[in-house]
Scaffold this active site. Structure first.
Site, PDB file in Angstrom:
ATOM      1  N   LYS A 189      28.032  36.268  49.055  1.00 28.83           N
ATOM      2  CA  LYS A 189      27.773  35.490  47.833  1.00 28.83           C
ATOM      3  C   LYS A 189      29.083  35.175  47.107  1.00 28.83           C
ATOM      4  CE  LYS A 189      25.970  33.721  44.148  1.00 28.83           C
ATOM      5  NZ  LYS A 189      25.592  32.324  44.131  1.00 28.83           N
ATOM      6  N   THR A 244      23.982  38.741  41.297  1.00 30.89           N
ATOM      7  CA  THR A 244      25.297  38.674  41.963  1.00 30.89           C
ATOM      8  C   THR A 244      26.177  39.780  41.404  1.00 30.89           C
ATOM      9  OG1 THR A 244      25.110  36.279  42.162  1.00 30.89           O
ATOM     10  CG2 THR A 244      27.299  37.239  42.460  1.00 30.89           C
ATOM     11  N   LYS A 293      32.785  35.534  35.984  1.00 35.42           N
ATOM     12  CA  LYS A 293      32.475  36.890  36.496  1.00 35.42           C
ATOM     13  C   LYS A 293      32.602  36.915  38.020  1.00 35.42           C
ATOM     14  CE  LYS A 293      28.269  37.477  37.378  1.00 35.42           C
ATOM     15  NZ  LYS A 293      27.306  37.363  38.465  1.00 35.42           N
TER      16      LYS A 293
HETATM   17  P1  NAP Z   1      21.075  34.546  32.621  1.00 29.53           P
HETATM   18  O1  NAP Z   1      20.227  33.378  32.330  1.00 29.53           O
HETATM   19  O2  NAP Z   1      22.271  34.819  31.800  1.00 29.53           O
HETATM   20  O3  NAP Z   1      20.115  35.847  32.636  1.00 29.53           O
HETATM   21  C1  NAP Z   1      20.676  37.125  32.714  1.00 29.53           C
HETATM   22  C2  NAP Z   1      19.578  38.172  32.689  1.00 29.53           C
HETATM   23  O4  NAP Z   1      20.209  39.473  32.674  1.00 29.53           O
HETATM   24  C3  NAP Z   1      18.694  38.110  31.441  1.00 29.53           C
HETATM   25  O5  NAP Z   1      17.384  38.515  31.802  1.00 29.53           O
HETATM   26  C4  NAP Z   1      19.349  39.145  30.531  1.00 29.53           C
HETATM   27  O6  NAP Z   1      18.470  39.691  29.574  1.00 29.53           O
HETATM   28  C5  NAP Z   1      19.728  40.194  31.540  1.00 29.53           C
HETATM   29  N1  NAP Z   1      20.751  41.111  31.033  1.00 29.53           N
HETATM   30  C6  NAP Z   1      22.034  40.823  30.688  1.00 29.53           C
HETATM   31  N2  NAP Z   1      22.697  41.932  30.304  1.00 29.53           N
HETATM   32  C7  NAP Z   1      21.797  42.953  30.398  1.00 29.53           C
HETATM   33  C8  NAP Z   1      21.870  44.346  30.160  1.00 29.53           C
HETATM   34  N3  NAP Z   1      23.014  44.935  29.738  1.00 29.53           N
HETATM   35  N4  NAP Z   1      20.752  45.088  30.366  1.00 29.53           N
HETATM   36  C9  NAP Z   1      19.608  44.510  30.787  1.00 29.53           C
HETATM   37  N5  NAP Z   1      19.469  43.198  31.048  1.00 29.53           N
HETATM   38  C10 NAP Z   1      20.554  42.433  30.863  1.00 29.53           C
HETATM   39  O7  NAP Z   1      21.616  34.506  34.140  1.00 29.53           O
HETATM   40  P2  NAP Z   1      21.049  33.747  35.413  1.00 29.53           P
HETATM   41  O8  NAP Z   1      21.674  32.414  35.500  1.00 29.53           O
HETATM   42  O9  NAP Z   1      19.566  33.898  35.473  1.00 29.53           O
HETATM   43  O10 NAP Z   1      21.747  34.613  36.550  1.00 29.53           O
HETATM   44  C11 NAP Z   1      21.243  35.889  36.950  1.00 29.53           C
HETATM   45  C12 NAP Z   1      22.100  36.362  38.132  1.00 29.53           C
HETATM   46  O11 NAP Z   1      22.010  35.419  39.203  1.00 29.53           O
HETATM   47  C13 NAP Z   1      23.599  36.472  37.809  1.00 29.53           C
HETATM   48  O12 NAP Z   1      24.134  37.543  38.532  1.00 29.53           O
HETATM   49  C14 NAP Z   1      24.168  35.151  38.313  1.00 29.53           C
HETATM   50  O13 NAP Z   1      25.540  35.250  38.649  1.00 29.53           O
HETATM   51  C15 NAP Z   1      23.285  34.926  39.527  1.00 29.53           C
HETATM   52  N6  NAP Z   1      23.113  33.524  39.922  1.00 29.53           N
HETATM   53  C16 NAP Z   1      22.921  32.540  38.991  1.00 29.53           C
HETATM   54  C17 NAP Z   1      22.737  31.233  39.399  1.00 29.53           C
HETATM   55  C18 NAP Z   1      22.546  30.101  38.414  1.00 29.53           C
HETATM   56  O14 NAP Z   1      22.757  28.943  38.834  1.00 29.53           O
HETATM   57  N7  NAP Z   1      22.186  30.314  37.179  1.00 29.53           N
HETATM   58  C19 NAP Z   1      22.727  30.929  40.757  1.00 29.53           C
HETATM   59  C20 NAP Z   1      22.887  31.948  41.696  1.00 29.53           C
HETATM   60  C21 NAP Z   1      23.067  33.260  41.264  1.00 29.53           C
HETATM   61  P3  NAP Z   1      18.336  39.033  28.092  1.00 29.53           P
HETATM   62  O15 NAP Z   1      17.296  37.959  28.233  1.00 29.53           O
HETATM   63  O16 NAP Z   1      17.921  40.156  27.239  1.00 29.53           O
HETATM   64  O17 NAP Z   1      19.704  38.497  27.719  1.00 29.53           O
END
Ligand code: NAP
Length: 286
Positions: free
Chosen positions: A170, A95, A238
């Site tokens: 989104k 997102t 965010k």
């Molecule tokens: P998350 O668990 O916080 O995972 C974030 C990912 O991004 C991890 O693989 C992290 O790597 C990586 N990352 C963060 N900063 C980085 C950087 N500077 N360089 C390279 N990699 C980096 O988040 P998530 O819940 O999976 O969400 C991922 C995306 O989907 C977000 O945009 C979120 O808004 C969206 N989303 C989430 C949900 C939900 O319910 N969780 C639902 C819909 C959409 P590390 O492992 O090294 O930290």
């Protein structure tokens, strides 16, 4: 067709697992490399950099935290852009705001690749069950080619037009969800002060026109002060920040979203960023 997956967080890991389980050859990369190990045990091959993942695949998918992460993975040292040549395809499911998606898309296309943004509606459980709603925009032929993959990851997918339209859609979803959550928490907080029982409040809400799956799912957790993380609060804040910026750009007042944003910022300051976004209730007194 070889698939690469960048970003194995709460969402990325189960999405990548679903692609593996369907028999796809999968290359994985994650900033914190040890998070690749469970996928490697299931048959994925680890790439050492995003560029290496792109070089080894036909379609590379990313699921990263925010605009900063999405940009760094593409434009950083050994980033995606370095390995884009004609024939390569990049799908960003993170997102991010429309401007970030358009900037990434333009550079991928300038290098001869195809780009699609495809953020998702749905959280950890839908990611595990392959029942996400996929909001795609950008290169139409890549959308058509990716449909077999989207059918594994989601229950519904839409093609919304030019790059940026997926991110905009989104942000509409999440600004609405963020505001619904703060309103629910304020109702529960006021109910507490009125000596009303939280279970009964939720029962009444569920019986009328304001019934919805999110209240049903999160309400009991808020009442029990349990916030196992599905959607991290820091990511909700965010998304509100990005929605407000889009409102600025389009000159659309967003009074309710701006107020909700302040509540999530307070919750971040209270140390709730890594908890589920329902933890905003703690700062509100729910
Ligand atoms: P998350 O668990 O916080 O995972 C974030 C990912 O991004 C991890 O693989 C992290 O790597 C990586 N990352 C963060 N900063 C980085 C950087 N500077 N360089 C390279 N990699 C980096 O988040 P998530 O819940 O999976 O969400 C991922 C995306 O989907 C977000 O945009 C979120 O808004 C969206 N989303 C989430 C949900 C939900 O319910 N969780 C639902 C819909 C959409 P590390 O492992 O090294 O930290």
């Amino acid at each position: 067709m070889k698939i690469a997956f960048l970003g194995l967080g709460i969402m990325g890991r189960p999405m990548a697992e679903n692609l593996l389980a369907a028999g796809h050859e999968l290359i994985v990369w994650n900033r914190t490399a040890e998070r690749c190990k469970p996928l490697e045990r299931k048959g994925a091959v680890i790439a050492v950099t995003p560029a290496a993942a792109v070089a080894a695949s036909d379609i590379c998918i990313a699921m990263l935290a925010d605009p900063e992460a999405a940009s760094e993975v593409v434009f950083g040292d050994a980033g995606v852009q370095k390995a884009i040549i004609p024939g390569k395809s990049y799908i960003d499911m993170s997102t991010v705001d429309p401007l970030t998606a358009r900037t990434i898309g333009r550079e991928i296309e300038a290098a001869g690749g195809r780009f699609l943004e495809a953020p998702v509606s749905g959280s950890k459980r839908p990611a595990e069950e392959g029942s996400l709603v996929i909001l795609a925009a950008g290169n139409r032929s890549l959308y058509e080619d990716a449909l077999p993959l989207f059918n594994l990851l989601g229950k519904k997918h839409l093609y919304l037009g030019a790059t940026g339209q997926g991110g905009a859609m989104k942000l509409l979803v999440n600004m609405t969800m963020g505001g619904m959550m703060t309103l629910l928490c304020e109702a529960l907080a006021l109910g507490k002060r009125c000596d009303l029982n939280a279970e009964e409040i939720l029962e009444v809400f569920a019986a009328g026109a304001i019934a919805n799956p999110m209240f049903a799912m999160k309400g009991p957790k808020i009442a029990a002060a349990e916030h196992p993380v599905n959607f991290p609060l820091k990511h909700m804040q965010k998304d509100l920040r990005l929605a407000i910026a889009l409102g600025d750009e389009k000159q659309q007042p967003l009074h309710t979203v701006a107020t909700a944003n302040e509540l999530y910022k307070q919750a971040l300051a209270d140390g709730c960023g890594e908890l589920d976004f329902s933890a905003v209730g703690q700062s509100i007194g729910a």
